[in-house]
Design a protein around this motif. Structure first.
Motif, PDB file in Angstrom:
ATOM      1  N   LYS A  26      11.683 -21.329 -21.307  1.00 26.18           N
ATOM      2  CA  LYS A  26      11.174 -20.741 -21.265  1.00 26.18           C
ATOM      3  C   LYS A  26      11.322 -19.386 -20.166  1.00 26.18           C
ATOM      4  N   ARG A  27      11.224 -17.984 -20.767  1.00 28.45           N
ATOM      5  CA  ARG A  27      11.241 -17.171 -19.743  1.00 28.45           C
ATOM      6  C   ARG A  27       9.855 -16.973 -18.918  1.00 28.45           C
ATOM      7  N   TYR A  28      10.497 -16.514 -17.754  1.00 28.87           N
ATOM      8  CA  TYR A  28       9.786 -16.591 -16.189  1.00 28.87           C
ATOM      9  C   TYR A  28       8.912 -14.640 -16.507  1.00 28.87           C
ATOM     10  N   PRO A  29       7.792 -14.429 -16.475  1.00 27.62           N
ATOM     11  CA  PRO A  29       7.167 -13.453 -16.605  1.00 27.62           C
ATOM     12  C   PRO A  29       7.659 -12.132 -14.461  1.00 27.62           C
ATOM     13  N   GLY A  30       8.016 -13.632 -14.383  1.00 25.67           N
ATOM     14  CA  GLY A  30       8.654 -12.639 -12.616  1.00 25.67           C
ATOM     15  C   GLY A  30       9.550 -12.620 -12.123  1.00 25.67           C
ATOM     16  N   ARG A  31       9.808 -12.795 -10.928  1.00 24.76           N
ATOM     17  CA  ARG A  31      11.239 -12.652 -10.759  1.00 24.76           C
ATOM     18  C   ARG A  31      11.911 -14.231 -10.257  1.00 24.76           C
ATOM     19  N   ILE A  32      13.090 -14.342 -10.077  1.00 22.94           N
ATOM     20  CA  ILE A  32      13.471 -15.846  -9.828  1.00 22.94           C
ATOM     21  C   ILE A  32      14.695 -15.161  -8.255  1.00 22.94           C
ATOM     22  N   THR A  33      14.129 -16.040  -7.717  1.00 21.03           N
ATOM     23  CA  THR A  33      15.278 -16.177  -6.039  1.00 21.03           C
ATOM     24  C   THR A  33      16.305 -17.545  -6.419  1.00 21.03           C
ATOM     25  N   LEU A  34      17.632 -17.263  -6.066  1.00 24.64           N
ATOM     26  CA  LEU A  34      18.249 -18.285  -6.368  1.00 24.64           C
ATOM     27  C   LEU A  34      18.698 -18.313  -5.244  1.00 24.64           C
ATOM     28  N   LEU A  35      19.026 -19.714  -4.225  1.00 18.22           N
ATOM     29  CA  LEU A  35      19.971 -20.128  -3.135  1.00 18.22           C
ATOM     30  C   LEU A  35      21.147 -20.640  -3.812  1.00 18.22           C
ATOM     31  N   VAL A  36      22.467 -19.987  -4.140  1.00 10.94           N
ATOM     32  CA  VAL A  36      23.617 -20.894  -3.939  1.00 10.94           C
ATOM     33  C   VAL A  36      24.836 -21.646  -2.405  1.00 10.94           C
ATOM     34  N   ASN A  37      25.371 -22.717  -2.529  1.00 14.63           N
ATOM     35  CA  ASN A  37      26.206 -22.822  -1.767  1.00 14.63           C
ATOM     36  C   ASN A  37      27.612 -22.210  -2.426  1.00 14.63           C
ATOM     37  N   GLN A  38      28.171 -21.757  -1.046  1.00 13.15           N
ATOM     38  CA  GLN A  38      29.886 -21.119  -1.987  1.00 13.15           C
ATOM     39  C   GLN A  38      30.684 -21.774  -2.600  1.00 13.15           C
ATOM     40  N   HIS A  39      30.111 -22.967  -2.401  1.00 12.90           N
ATOM     41  CA  HIS A  39      31.181 -23.898  -3.196  1.00 12.90           C
ATOM     42  C   HIS A  39      30.727 -23.781  -4.711  1.00 12.90           C
ATOM     43  N   ALA A  74      21.370 -25.696   7.802  1.00 11.61           N
ATOM     44  CA  ALA A  74      20.031 -25.291   7.291  1.00 11.61           C
ATOM     45  C   ALA A  74      19.517 -24.262   7.814  1.00 11.61           C
ATOM     46  N   LYS A  75      19.916 -23.964   8.941  1.00 12.10           N
ATOM     47  CA  LYS A  75      19.248 -22.836   9.689  1.00 12.10           C
ATOM     48  C   LYS A  75      20.075 -21.540   8.743  1.00 12.10           C
ATOM     49  N   ASP A  76      21.129 -21.047   8.428  1.00 12.18           N
ATOM     50  CA  ASP A  76      21.664 -20.231   7.314  1.00 12.18           C
ATOM     51  C   ASP A  76      20.275 -20.129   5.941  1.00 12.18           C
ATOM     52  N   VAL A  77      20.749 -21.425   5.562  1.00 10.12           N
ATOM     53  CA  VAL A  77      19.166 -21.531   4.106  1.00 10.12           C
ATOM     54  C   VAL A  77      17.985 -21.125   4.674  1.00 10.12           C
ATOM     55  N   ALA A  78      17.228 -22.109   5.615  1.00  7.13           N
ATOM     56  CA  ALA A  78      16.381 -20.946   6.345  1.00  7.13           C
ATOM     57  C   ALA A  78      16.146 -19.571   6.344  1.00  7.13           C
ATOM     58  N   GLN A  79      16.906 -18.946   6.895  1.00 10.79           N
ATOM     59  CA  GLN A  79      17.058 -17.257   6.905  1.00 10.79           C
ATOM     60  C   GLN A  79      17.213 -16.998   5.809  1.00 10.79           C
ATOM     61  N   ALA A  80      17.730 -17.154   4.993  1.00 12.76           N
ATOM     62  CA  ALA A  80      17.472 -17.110   2.809  1.00 12.76           C
ATOM     63  C   ALA A  80      16.631 -17.366   2.594  1.00 12.76           C
ATOM     64  N   ILE A  81      15.545 -17.811   3.415  1.00 13.82           N
ATOM     65  CA  ILE A  81      14.922 -17.994   2.773  1.00 13.82           C
ATOM     66  C   ILE A  81      13.182 -17.044   3.507  1.00 13.82           C
ATOM     67  N   LEU A  82      13.161 -16.813   4.508  1.00  8.85           N
ATOM     68  CA  LEU A  82      12.951 -16.091   5.153  1.00  8.85           C
ATOM     69  C   LEU A  82      13.168 -14.904   4.639  1.00  8.85           C
ATOM     70  N   ARG A  83      14.291 -14.814   4.731  1.00 10.04           N
ATOM     71  CA  ARG A  83      14.419 -13.267   3.473  1.00 10.04           C
ATOM     72  C   ARG A  83      14.088 -12.818   2.612  1.00 10.04           C
ATOM     73  N   SER A  84      14.288 -13.950   1.735  1.00  5.87           N
ATOM     74  CA  SER A  84      13.409 -13.738   0.417  1.00  5.87           C
ATOM     75  C   SER A  84      12.002 -13.676   0.937  1.00  5.87           C
ATOM     76  N   ILE A  85      10.689 -14.233   1.224  1.00 13.20           N
ATOM     77  CA  ILE A  85       9.397 -14.152   1.722  1.00 13.20           C
ATOM     78  C   ILE A  85       9.281 -12.813   2.210  1.00 13.20           C
ATOM     79  N   ASN A  86       9.993 -12.497   3.053  1.00  8.86           N
ATOM     80  CA  ASN A  86      10.022 -11.001   3.608  1.00  8.86           C
ATOM     81  C   ASN A  86       9.955  -9.855   2.831  1.00  8.86           C
ATOM     82  N   GLN A  87      10.506 -10.043   1.753  1.00 10.92           N
ATOM     83  CA  GLN A  87      11.077  -8.988   0.756  1.00 10.92           C
ATOM     84  C   GLN A  87      10.291  -9.089  -0.277  1.00 10.92           C
ATOM     85  N   ALA A  88       9.393 -10.357  -0.890  1.00 10.89           N
ATOM     86  CA  ALA A  88       8.422 -10.258  -1.353  1.00 10.89           C
ATOM     87  C   ALA A  88       6.906 -10.389  -0.954  1.00 10.89           C
ATOM     88  N   ALA A  89       7.113 -10.128   0.326  1.00  9.38           N
ATOM     89  CA  ALA A  89       5.522 -10.526   1.156  1.00  9.38           C
ATOM     90  C   ALA A  89       5.301  -9.159   1.580  1.00  9.38           C
TER      91      ALA A  89
END
Length: 105
Positions: A26-39, A74-89
């Motif tokens: 189903k459609r989601y009413p908000g915004r989705i953040t997706l982390l995707v590996n380079q491959h 993992a550190k790069d993933v954690a930084q991407a998550i923090l950037r995403s949280i900072n954009q939303a918070a």
């Protein structure tokens, strides 16, 4: 490992595949953040998620592939998550990530 129809792992795998083929998201009413590996991003950066969120999709590409993304990057993933949280918070999270060693269990 040879799988048999009576094997619980086999049964779970079959049930999972049935769910994949019959589920209609189903459609989601908000915004989705997706982390995707380079491959995976080199093949399909949105992994098919475009169009499911009313307020759009943010795709963050992180280094590595399925096997190395959390083991090596993992550190790069954690930084991407923090950037995403900072954009939303309303107030940015200010925390410096320290590299820690994970001890095997």
């Amino acid at each position: 490992r040879k799988l048999y129809e009576t094997d619980s792992f086999y049964q779970a795998k079959v049930a999972y595949r049935r769910q994949l083929y019959t589920h209609t998201p189903k459609r989601y009413p908000g915004r989705i953040t997706l982390l995707v590996n380079q491959h995976e991003a080199s093949r399909r950066p949105d992994l098919g998620w475009t169009g499911f969120a009313d307020k759009g999709l943010d795709v963050h590409i992180v280094p590595g592939d399925h096997d190395s993304v959390m083991k090596v990057y993992a550190k790069d993933v954690a930084q991407a998550i923090l950037r995403s949280i900072n954009q939303a918070a309303p107030e940015p999270v200010k925390r410096k990530l320290e590299r820690t060693e994970v001890q095997p269990a």
